[in-house]
Design an enzyme around this catalytic site. Structure first.
Site, PDB file in Angstrom:
ATOM      1  N   ALA A  96       6.329   2.423   3.381  1.00 42.91           N
ATOM      2  CA  ALA A  96       5.784   3.086   4.609  1.00 42.91           C
ATOM      3  C   ALA A  96       4.318   3.448   4.549  1.00 42.91           C
ATOM      4  O   ALA A  96       3.534   3.217   5.311  1.00 42.91           O
ATOM      5  CB  ALA A  96       6.532   4.357   5.115  1.00 42.91           C
ATOM      6  N   PRO A 110       0.239   3.765   3.958  1.00 42.42           N
ATOM      7  CA  PRO A 110      -0.203   5.023   4.651  1.00 42.42           C
ATOM      8  C   PRO A 110       0.110   5.515   5.972  1.00 42.42           C
ATOM      9  O   PRO A 110       0.087   6.767   6.510  1.00 42.42           O
ATOM     10  CB  PRO A 110      -1.598   4.696   4.506  1.00 42.42           C
ATOM     11  CG  PRO A 110      -1.819   3.317   5.048  1.00 42.42           C
ATOM     12  CD  PRO A 110      -0.659   2.765   4.240  1.00 42.42           C
ATOM     13  N   ASN A 157       0.289   3.970   9.445  1.00 45.65           N
ATOM     14  CA  ASN A 157      -0.133   3.359  10.543  1.00 45.65           C
ATOM     15  C   ASN A 157       0.796   2.539  11.461  1.00 45.65           C
ATOM     16  O   ASN A 157       1.154   2.802  12.602  1.00 45.65           O
ATOM     17  CB  ASN A 157      -1.419   2.544  10.568  1.00 45.65           C
ATOM     18  CG  ASN A 157      -2.701   3.369  10.309  1.00 45.65           C
ATOM     19  OD1 ASN A 157      -2.649   4.684  10.712  1.00 45.65           O
ATOM     20  ND2 ASN A 157      -3.738   2.534   9.970  1.00 45.65           N
ATOM     21  N   LYS A 158       1.775   1.838  10.632  1.00 44.82           N
ATOM     22  CA  LYS A 158       2.847   1.279  11.099  1.00 44.82           C
ATOM     23  C   LYS A 158       3.954   2.042  11.489  1.00 44.82           C
ATOM     24  O   LYS A 158       4.626   1.698  12.554  1.00 44.82           O
ATOM     25  CB  LYS A 158       3.340   0.137  10.242  1.00 44.82           C
ATOM     26  CG  LYS A 158       2.203  -0.937   9.895  1.00 44.82           C
ATOM     27  CD  LYS A 158       3.016  -1.859   9.088  1.00 44.82           C
ATOM     28  CE  LYS A 158       2.038  -3.233   8.573  1.00 44.82           C
ATOM     29  NZ  LYS A 158       0.908  -2.590   7.609  1.00 44.82           N
ATOM     30  N   ASP A 163       8.424   5.893   0.294  1.00 49.79           N
ATOM     31  CA  ASP A 163       7.393   5.442  -0.545  1.00 49.79           C
ATOM     32  C   ASP A 163       7.516   6.245  -1.836  1.00 49.79           C
ATOM     33  O   ASP A 163       7.790   7.387  -1.876  1.00 49.79           O
ATOM     34  CB  ASP A 163       5.950   5.815   0.067  1.00 49.79           C
ATOM     35  CG  ASP A 163       4.814   4.825  -0.422  1.00 49.79           C
ATOM     36  OD1 ASP A 163       4.586   3.658   0.068  1.00 49.79           O
ATOM     37  OD2 ASP A 163       4.114   5.267  -1.440  1.00 49.79           O
ATOM     38  N   ARG A 197       0.492   9.649  -1.375  1.00 48.90           N
ATOM     39  CA  ARG A 197       0.177   8.863  -0.094  1.00 48.90           C
ATOM     40  C   ARG A 197       1.272   9.287   0.805  1.00 48.90           C
ATOM     41  O   ARG A 197       0.949   9.506   1.981  1.00 48.90           O
ATOM     42  CB  ARG A 197       0.786   7.378  -0.636  1.00 48.90           C
ATOM     43  CG  ARG A 197      -0.395   6.665  -1.244  1.00 48.90           C
ATOM     44  CD  ARG A 197      -0.002   5.590  -1.920  1.00 48.90           C
ATOM     45  NE  ARG A 197       0.730   4.516  -1.085  1.00 48.90           N
ATOM     46  CZ  ARG A 197       0.242   3.551  -0.396  1.00 48.90           C
ATOM     47  NH1 ARG A 197      -1.323   3.462  -0.623  1.00 48.90           N
ATOM     48  NH2 ARG A 197       0.898   2.777   0.137  1.00 48.90           N
ATOM     49  N   ASP A 229      12.379   4.892  -4.190  1.00 49.34           N
ATOM     50  CA  ASP A 229      11.889   3.427  -4.262  1.00 49.34           C
ATOM     51  C   ASP A 229      13.223   2.817  -3.227  1.00 49.34           C
ATOM     52  O   ASP A 229      14.324   3.293  -3.200  1.00 49.34           O
ATOM     53  CB  ASP A 229      12.440   2.802  -5.677  1.00 49.34           C
ATOM     54  CG  ASP A 229      12.427   1.291  -5.727  1.00 49.34           C
ATOM     55  OD1 ASP A 229      12.281   0.589  -4.696  1.00 49.34           O
ATOM     56  OD2 ASP A 229      12.084   0.993  -6.863  1.00 49.34           O
ATOM     57  N   CYS A 284       0.247  -8.758   3.771  1.00 43.55           N
ATOM     58  CA  CYS A 284      -1.439  -8.845   4.205  1.00 43.55           C
ATOM     59  C   CYS A 284      -1.649 -10.217   3.192  1.00 43.55           C
ATOM     60  O   CYS A 284      -2.965 -10.053   2.489  1.00 43.55           O
ATOM     61  CB  CYS A 284      -1.827  -7.982   4.004  1.00 43.55           C
ATOM     62  SG  CYS A 284      -1.696  -6.894   2.549  1.00 43.55           S
TER      63      CYS A 284
END
Length: 432
Positions: A204, A206, A208-209, A227, A232, A254, A326
């Site tokens: 998850a 940082p 934004n999604k 996460d 973070r 995890d 990405c």
């Protein structure tokens, strides 16, 4: 004070490569050996780019002692980069990323707090000219000055000229807008969970999604976000609260260790999976000495990605999953999806999402054209890949091409830091 601190840290991180250059050129860390590098960056940012030093005591005196040298180094850097404004230093330096295009500034309207019309009116009052909905990708590339458009694919995404800076804008600091690349908005948009759904964001931070999913859910239902990194997660919790997200639970865990049979996740019907990848699609990534990932590195990443995708599909109630990276490499994208689909047999299928999107998956297996690819040259975004998998025989929650806009007043929900939960009543805020 928390909002101001968050904005200061965010800006310092954004200017980090520039601050590194200034610190090195001015020799500040060599002259002040007891000054921690991270504190030096914050001081120099506030001194040269922010609203002036707010601290007192010896740190303020130290920074002022080096002010002239730092200002001279900033002027030299601008001459070297051939720019006149501080913001232009954020653009890739000449020779740093050969051929890297300038991407538009994408602004996602946070419908948990406001709506597109109100944000558009706000920017008009600030002197911007609204040109309406874009008709083509080419139209996005021609933006300049104080003009902006509504994106042609995503209904809550505004598009401004490259390098437009909103980090100090009150809409950003209050959480009414999210600065997020268009390609990064696609996974949640295409996952399209109906309001009230239970959703897992497997990797998850940082966040934004995650906040985008919450907006689509209208803060109804539940989001489980995982996460491993404590810092973070803490940053993500702050960001989600600032964005008005209430129905979420963070876990420092995890995702591969999460038991799909745990009754806690028995109602999870949608999963957002954006696993670790090579990051080869990130246009404005700070250049390093590191070469392109080796074949061995790509195979190791792909092995992990196949494993985590298979694990996500093992949740018994899951009906729809968005897999994204990405990365521009076939090994992390089409090859991963194809391998897991073969492993699943007839249990899941690819959904042909967003037919108007111009770039499709590489034709490496039948049906790969259902996947989406994004690139700086063709879609004016970072390089990205998205595939939506759906359980066979199950209907999608909502049409995949246009999720319901998350507008309207908020319902009471539940937000949680790791291991905690609390309720908070919020109201939709109109932008004034």
């Amino acid at each position: 004070h928390v909002r101001q601190l968050y904005a200061l840290v965010s800006e310092t991180l954004r200017y980090s490569p520039v601050l590194d250059a200034l610190l090195a050129g001015a020799g500040l860390l060599q002259a002040e050996k007891k000054l921690p590098p991270h504190l030096a960056k914050v001081l120099v940012y506030d001194l040269l780019f922010g609203k002036g030093l707010k601290c007192g005591g010896r740190w303020k005196a130290l920074a002022r002692r080096h002010r002239a040298r730092l200002q001279a180094e900033l002027a030299r850097l601008k001459v070297q980069r051939k720019v006149s404004r501080n913001e232009d230093l954020l653009a890739p330096a000449e020779g740093a990323s050969p051929g890297a295009p300038q991407l538009p500034r994408y602004v996602r309207v946070n419908t948990l707090k406001t709506c597109v019309d109100d944000v558009t009116d706000f920017f008009k009052r600030q002197g911007y000219s609204y040109l309406g909905k874009a008709a083509s990708v080419e139209e996005l590339s021609s933006l300049s000055g104080k003009k902006f458009l509504l994106d042609l694919h995503l209904p809550e995404l505004l598009v401004f000229p490259p390098q437009t800076d909103f980090h100090n804008n009150q809409l950003y600091t209050s959480g009414h807008i999210i600065l997020q690349d268009k390609a990064s908005c696609l996974p949640a948009f295409l996952l399209s969970p109906a309001a009230g759904s239970h959703v897992i964001d497997a990797c998850a931070a940082p966040g934004n999604k995650t906040s985008h999913v919450a907006a689509i859910l209208k803060n109804k239902g539940q989001i489980f976000a995982f996460d491993l990194d404590t810092k973070r997660l803490a940053t993500m919790n702050t960001m989600l609260m600032r964005a008005g997200v209430t129905s979420f639970e963070l876990a420092q865990q995890d995702f591969l260790t999460v038991d799909p049979r745990d009754s806690k996740y028995s109602k999870v019907t949608h999963i957002l999976l954006d696993p670790s990848c090579s990051g080869s699609g990130m246009v404005n990534r700070v250049p390093t000495e590191e070469a392109a990932p080796s074949a061995e590195r790509l195979q190791a990443l792909a092995g992990f990605q196949r494993k985590i995708l298979s694990h996500a599909l093992s949740f018994p109630a899951v009906r729809r999953l968005a897999y994204s990276t990405c990365s521009v490499h076939q090994e992390e994208n089409e090859d991963v999806v194809h391998a897991v689909l073969q492993e699943q047999g007839s249990a899941f299928r690819l959904v042909n999402v967003l037919p108007s999107w111009p770039c499709r998956g590489l034709a490496t297996f039948p049906g790969a054209e259902c996947c989406l690819r994004a690139s700086p040259a063709e879609t004016l975004t970072n390089g990205f890949f998205v595939a939506v998998l759906e359980r066979c025989g199950e209907e999608a929650a909502v049409p995949s091409s246009l999720p319901t806009a998350a507008e309207g007043s908020l319902q009471q929900g539940r937000g949680a830091q790791p291991g905690t939960a609390h309720k908070r009543k919020r109201k939709k805020q109109r932008v004034k």
